[in-house]
Design a protein around this motif. Structure first.
Motif, PDB file in Angstrom:
ATOM      1  N   LEU A 198       0.806  -1.214   0.000  1.00 60.78           N
ATOM      2  CA  LEU A 198       0.000   0.000   0.000  1.00 60.78           C
ATOM      3  C   LEU A 198       0.843   1.270   0.000  1.00 60.78           C
ATOM      4  O   LEU A 198       0.556   2.215  -0.727  1.00 60.78           O
ATOM      5  N   LEU A 199       1.924   1.276   0.822  1.00 56.26           N
ATOM      6  CA  LEU A 199       2.638   2.521   1.077  1.00 56.26           C
ATOM      7  C   LEU A 199       4.159   2.440   0.911  1.00 56.26           C
ATOM      8  O   LEU A 199       4.866   3.404   1.202  1.00 56.26           O
ATOM      9  N   SER A 200       4.670   1.297   0.477  1.00 56.23           N
ATOM     10  CA  SER A 200       6.121   1.123   0.253  1.00 56.23           C
ATOM     11  C   SER A 200       6.957   1.390   1.506  1.00 56.23           C
ATOM     12  O   SER A 200       8.052   1.930   1.427  1.00 56.23           O
ATOM     13  N   ARG A 201       6.451   0.994   2.662  1.00 53.33           N
ATOM     14  CA  ARG A 201       7.185   1.186   3.913  1.00 53.33           C
ATOM     15  C   ARG A 201       7.188  -0.101   4.728  1.00 53.33           C
ATOM     16  O   ARG A 201       6.171  -0.797   4.809  1.00 53.33           O
ATOM     17  N   ASP A 202       8.328  -0.413   5.350  1.00 50.88           N
ATOM     18  CA  ASP A 202       8.366  -1.439   6.381  1.00 50.88           C
ATOM     19  C   ASP A 202       7.841  -0.808   7.654  1.00 50.88           C
ATOM     20  O   ASP A 202       8.279   0.280   8.056  1.00 50.88           O
ATOM     21  N   VAL A 203       6.917  -1.484   8.312  1.00 48.44           N
ATOM     22  CA  VAL A 203       6.302  -0.865   9.475  1.00 48.44           C
ATOM     23  C   VAL A 203       6.505  -1.675  10.744  1.00 48.44           C
ATOM     24  O   VAL A 203       6.358  -1.169  11.850  1.00 48.44           O
ATOM     25  N   ILE A 204       6.875  -2.964  10.611  1.00 44.17           N
ATOM     26  CA  ILE A 204       7.019  -3.795  11.801  1.00 44.17           C
ATOM     27  C   ILE A 204       7.905  -4.991  11.473  1.00 44.17           C
ATOM     28  O   ILE A 204       7.982  -5.439  10.324  1.00 44.17           O
ATOM     29  N   GLY A 205       8.594  -5.505  12.491  1.00 42.90           N
ATOM     30  CA  GLY A 205       9.431  -6.693  12.318  1.00 42.90           C
ATOM     31  C   GLY A 205       8.656  -7.959  12.649  1.00 42.90           C
ATOM     32  O   GLY A 205       7.431  -7.941  12.780  1.00 42.90           O
ATOM     33  N   PHE A 206       9.365  -9.069  12.828  1.00 42.37           N
ATOM     34  CA  PHE A 206       8.692 -10.347  13.068  1.00 42.37           C
ATOM     35  C   PHE A 206       8.555 -10.688  14.539  1.00 42.37           C
ATOM     36  O   PHE A 206       7.740 -11.509  14.916  1.00 42.37           O
ATOM     37  N   GLY A 207       9.366 -10.090  15.373  1.00 44.56           N
ATOM     38  CA  GLY A 207       9.284 -10.361  16.797  1.00 44.56           C
ATOM     39  C   GLY A 207       8.180  -9.567  17.463  1.00 44.56           C
ATOM     40  O   GLY A 207       7.538  -8.712  16.850  1.00 44.56           O
ATOM     41  N   PRO A 208       7.945  -9.810  18.761  1.00 44.63           N
ATOM     42  CA  PRO A 208       6.883  -9.091  19.474  1.00 44.63           C
ATOM     43  C   PRO A 208       7.231  -7.634  19.741  1.00 44.63           C
ATOM     44  O   PRO A 208       6.350  -6.814  19.979  1.00 44.63           O
ATOM     45  N   ASP A 209       8.522  -7.308  19.732  1.00 52.33           N
ATOM     46  CA  ASP A 209       8.939  -5.944  20.007  1.00 52.33           C
ATOM     47  C   ASP A 209       9.092  -5.176  18.702  1.00 52.33           C
ATOM     48  O   ASP A 209       9.150  -5.734  17.622  1.00 52.33           O
ATOM     49  N   GLY A 210       9.193  -3.878  18.804  1.00 51.81           N
ATOM     50  CA  GLY A 210       9.390  -3.060  17.621  1.00 51.81           C
ATOM     51  C   GLY A 210       9.541  -1.610  18.019  1.00 51.81           C
ATOM     52  O   GLY A 210       9.463  -1.256  19.189  1.00 51.81           O
ATOM     53  N   SER A 211       9.798  -0.788  17.056  1.00 55.42           N
ATOM     54  CA  SER A 211       9.961   0.630  17.326  1.00 55.42           C
ATOM     55  C   SER A 211       9.179   1.426  16.293  1.00 55.42           C
ATOM     56  O   SER A 211       8.690   0.882  15.305  1.00 55.42           O
ATOM     57  N   GLY A 212       9.088   2.730  16.518  1.00 55.88           N
ATOM     58  CA  GLY A 212       8.390   3.587  15.571  1.00 55.88           C
ATOM     59  C   GLY A 212       6.892   3.378  15.625  1.00 55.88           C
ATOM     60  O   GLY A 212       6.315   2.977  16.634  1.00 55.88           O
ATOM     61  N   ALA A 213       6.227   3.623  14.483  1.00 52.73           N
ATOM     62  CA  ALA A 213       4.762   3.600  14.439  1.00 52.73           C
ATOM     63  C   ALA A 213       4.197   2.193  14.301  1.00 52.73           C
ATOM     64  O   ALA A 213       3.002   1.995  14.540  1.00 52.73           O
ATOM     65  N   GLY A 214       5.026   1.212  13.930  1.00 51.03           N
ATOM     66  CA  GLY A 214       4.526  -0.126  13.653  1.00 51.03           C
ATOM     67  C   GLY A 214       3.725  -0.760  14.771  1.00 51.03           C
ATOM     68  O   GLY A 214       2.549  -1.123  14.584  1.00 51.03           O
ATOM     69  N   PRO A 215       4.300  -0.915  15.971  1.00 51.54           N
ATOM     70  CA  PRO A 215       3.547  -1.538  17.060  1.00 51.54           C
ATOM     71  C   PRO A 215       2.271  -0.784  17.424  1.00 51.54           C
ATOM     72  O   PRO A 215       1.254  -1.392  17.731  1.00 51.54           O
ATOM     73  N   GLU A 216       2.326   0.549  17.377  1.00 56.15           N
ATOM     74  CA  GLU A 216       1.138   1.343  17.689  1.00 56.15           C
ATOM     75  C   GLU A 216       0.046   1.109  16.649  1.00 56.15           C
ATOM     76  O   GLU A 216      -1.129   0.912  16.998  1.00 56.15           O
ATOM     77  N   LEU A 217       0.409   1.110  15.362  1.00 51.23           N
ATOM     78  CA  LEU A 217      -0.563   0.893  14.299  1.00 51.23           C
ATOM     79  C   LEU A 217      -1.184  -0.494  14.407  1.00 51.23           C
ATOM     80  O   LEU A 217      -2.395  -0.672  14.250  1.00 51.23           O
ATOM     81  N   GLY A 279      10.041  11.138  -9.007  1.00 51.91           N
ATOM     82  CA  GLY A 279       9.556   9.847  -9.470  1.00 51.91           C
ATOM     83  C   GLY A 279       8.613   9.168  -8.489  1.00 51.91           C
ATOM     84  O   GLY A 279       8.782   9.254  -7.269  1.00 51.91           O
ATOM     85  N   ALA A 280       7.603   8.498  -9.013  1.00 53.33           N
ATOM     86  CA  ALA A 280       6.606   7.826  -8.187  1.00 53.33           C
ATOM     87  C   ALA A 280       7.143   6.513  -7.633  1.00 53.33           C
ATOM     88  O   ALA A 280       8.067   5.908  -8.189  1.00 53.33           O
ATOM     89  N   GLN A 281       6.544   6.049  -6.518  1.00 51.10           N
ATOM     90  CA  GLN A 281       6.925   4.774  -5.902  1.00 51.10           C
ATOM     91  C   GLN A 281       6.274   3.588  -6.617  1.00 51.10           C
ATOM     92  O   GLN A 281       6.658   2.455  -6.409  1.00 51.10           O
ATOM     93  N   GLU A 282       5.234   3.850  -7.384  1.00 49.77           N
ATOM     94  CA  GLU A 282       4.472   2.818  -8.093  1.00 49.77           C
ATOM     95  C   GLU A 282       3.816   1.831  -7.122  1.00 49.77           C
ATOM     96  O   GLU A 282       3.782   0.629  -7.366  1.00 49.77           O
ATOM     97  N   ASP A 283       3.350   2.343  -6.003  1.00 48.49           N
ATOM     98  CA  ASP A 283       2.570   1.537  -5.075  1.00 48.49           C
ATOM     99  C   ASP A 283       1.111   1.969  -5.146  1.00 48.49           C
ATOM    100  O   ASP A 283       0.734   2.799  -5.977  1.00 48.49           O
ATOM    101  N   PHE A 284       0.275   1.409  -4.270  1.00 48.74           N
ATOM    102  CA  PHE A 284      -1.153   1.709  -4.347  1.00 48.74           C
ATOM    103  C   PHE A 284      -1.438   3.164  -3.999  1.00 48.74           C
ATOM    104  O   PHE A 284      -2.337   3.782  -4.589  1.00 48.74           O
ATOM    105  N   LEU A 285      -0.694   3.721  -3.054  1.00 48.65           N
ATOM    106  CA  LEU A 285      -0.889   5.127  -2.707  1.00 48.65           C
ATOM    107  C   LEU A 285      -0.684   6.019  -3.923  1.00 48.65           C
ATOM    108  O   LEU A 285      -1.463   6.945  -4.165  1.00 48.65           O
TER     109      LEU A 285
END
Length: 507
Positions: A198-217, A279-285
């Motif tokens: 959707l947005l061409s961004r990594d938002v979360i890892g595979f473990g239970p912990d994380g940083s940034g907006a990923g865990p909150e989202l 240049g565009a990311q060519e994602d859904f956004l």
């Protein structure tokens, strides 16, 4: 004394009111019996209690209880959920009439008042929760089909899916011999993959912990789903919806505002880039910005797609992996197929169609555990006659796909996991075989089917090909708890916790 008399008087008033409703219900039923010979009746069903109707009879495990009721009242029956009439189809014929014969007049969407889409001003921004299949709905659906679910779009996403699966396998190899919550790992995989698409961004890892907006989202989306799955008294008594007695609409509004704020900077940054000719990311956004959709349109579409594409896909993968864990013979056959067709190398998505037993395992798991056992509730936009019964305008209409999946007149030994039943069968889940409609059918069929049909088997094949799996304490796989929990979708009640051991051929 005066206060005591007032309380007693209040109790008497309540009981009088309930008794009056009960008498009126009896009179109404008598009138229906008298006039039944003159005109078609609504489908039969259990006797409703005054005021609340049949709510308490189906509150928990409704897919199971409605399946049992269908044996008494027939393949199409009706219930009262508070003030609402709910019609339930539980057979192939009922599914065909609802999804095909009367698809147009039964294509409205029944919405909980908790759901933001129940607001007329916001409903125009949704697809799955659009109240009617109007021109705006067709326009948004065509946008999603072209940008996400077309053959060209699915092929464009392959690199994203493969990269995320490779990262997941790497994560699991680093935890070889340790107990891993696979429900969490797979949810994170699907969530991150969808967000990338959707947005061409990594938002979360595979473990239970994380940083940034990923865990909150991730937490906010789970809260959103739990709220719209909960019982809202306004759904039983629509006259109360403006009051928001439980505060559920207010909570959902706050959650959606927080979710939109998380990616609003990305949307704004991308708009600036486009205005500067970057240049565009060519994602859904980018495809949404290209056609000039407003931020309101973009926010609601992104939210709906993230919600719809994450929980359902995760649950389907978890059930398939659990079924294979519990059925060693099926796992052994699948490993043999992977060894012969794939060999000692990483699986690529392009090789999936050359794995018939894998596809049969996925289909069989979807049969045993239909992700959305009632599909999404429909609404009669006008009265219609189905199987000699009248479905009044405004009625909620649901199809119990779980009941059909357990029907011995359709399936031999329906409670067993038997992938072989699909090997020599033309039966498919694309909406044309009404005994098997895990993705629905007709104009309301799930538009994300093409993406799910690629993602689910690819993840399952990668996990089986890369690892041998063991239960906690290396217990017998037959002891795996397969209890279900229904909250809009059919989840595994207990998280799937497994111990991965790298396959020797992949070491």
């Amino acid at each position: 004394m005066d206060s005591r008399n007032a309380v007693n008087h209040e109790h008497v008033s309540i009981f009088t009111f309930l008794a009056l409703i009960f008498v009126l219900r009896i009179l109404l039923m008598i009138m229906r019996c008298i006039t039944r010979g003159a005109s078609p009746a609504i489908p039969p069903g259990p006797f409703p209690w005054p005021v609340i109707g049949n709510f308490l009879q189906v509150r928990e495990d409704p897919h199971i209880k409605l399946s049992r009721m269908a044996r008494t009242y027939g393949p199409i029956m009706s219930l009262r959920m508070g003030a609402r009439l709910v019609v339930v189809g539980s057979s192939v014929k009922a599914a065909m009439e609802i999804l095909k014969t009367h698809d147009r007049v039964l294509s409205g969407r029944h919405l909980s008042y908790t759901q933001p889409a129940s607001c007329p001003k916001l409903n125009q921004y949704w697809i799955g929760f659009a109240s009617e299949c109007n021109d705006q709905w067709k326009h948004l659906r065509s946008i999603c089909r072209a940008g996400l679910f077309s053959v060209k779009a699915i092929e464009r996403q392959v690199e994203i899916r493969e990269r995320n699966v490779v990262n997941m396998v790497k994560f699991l190899k680093e935890r070889e011999g340790q107990l891993v919550n696979m429900s969490e790992v797979i949810y994170n995989l699907v969530f991150n993959t969808m967000y990338n698409i959707l947005l061409s961004r990594d938002v979360i890892g595979f473990g239970p912990d994380g940083s940034g907006a990923g865990p909150e989202l991730k937490e906010l989306t789970k809260q959103f789903l739990n709220l719209i799955a909960a019982t809202n008294v306004a759904d039983l008594f629509p006259i109360l919806h403006e009051l928001d007695i439980q505060g559920m609409q207010k909570k959902v509004r706050k959650i959606t505002e927080k979710i939109f704020a998380i990616w609003q900077d990305i949307v704004g940054e991308r708009r600036d880039q486009r205005s500067k000719g970057v240049g565009a990311q060519e994602d859904f956004l980018d495809s949404l910005l290209e056609i000039g959709l407003s931020d309101n349109h973009i926010n609601h579409l992104l939210l709906e797609l993230l919600l719809a594409g994450t929980d359902t896909t995760t649950s389907t993968i978890i059930w398939a992996l659990a079924d294979l864990m519990k059925n060693k013979d099926a796992t052994s056959k699948l490993r043999d197929e992977l060894t012969v067709r794939i060999g000692n190398k990483t699986i690529h998505e392009s090789e999936l169609m050359d794995l018939p037993f894998l596809q049969a395992c996925i289909k069989e798991s979807l049969r045993l555990h239909p992700t959305i056992p009632f599909l999404l509730p429909r609404r009669a936009i006008q009265s219609s006659k189905v199987m000699d019964y009248i479905i009044p305008k405004g009625s909620q209409v649901i199809i119990n796909t779980w009941a059909m999946a357990c029907d011995p007149s359709i399936w031999d030994d329906p409670s067993r996991f038997i992938p072989e039943r699909f090997l020599d069968s033309s039966l498919d889940f694309r909406g044309n075989d009404f005994e098997y409609v895990p993705f629905g059918g007709g104009r309301r069929m799930c538009p994300g089917l093409p993406m799910a049909a690629r993602t689910v088997p690819y993840v399952v094949a990668s996990l089986i090909n890369s690892f041998n799996w063991f239960l906690p304490g290396y217990n017998d796989p037959s002891e795996l708890n397969m209890n279900e929990m229904y909250l809009l979708i059919l989840r595994k009640k207990q998280p799937l916790q497994l111990i991965p051991r790298v396959c020797k051929k992949m070491a």
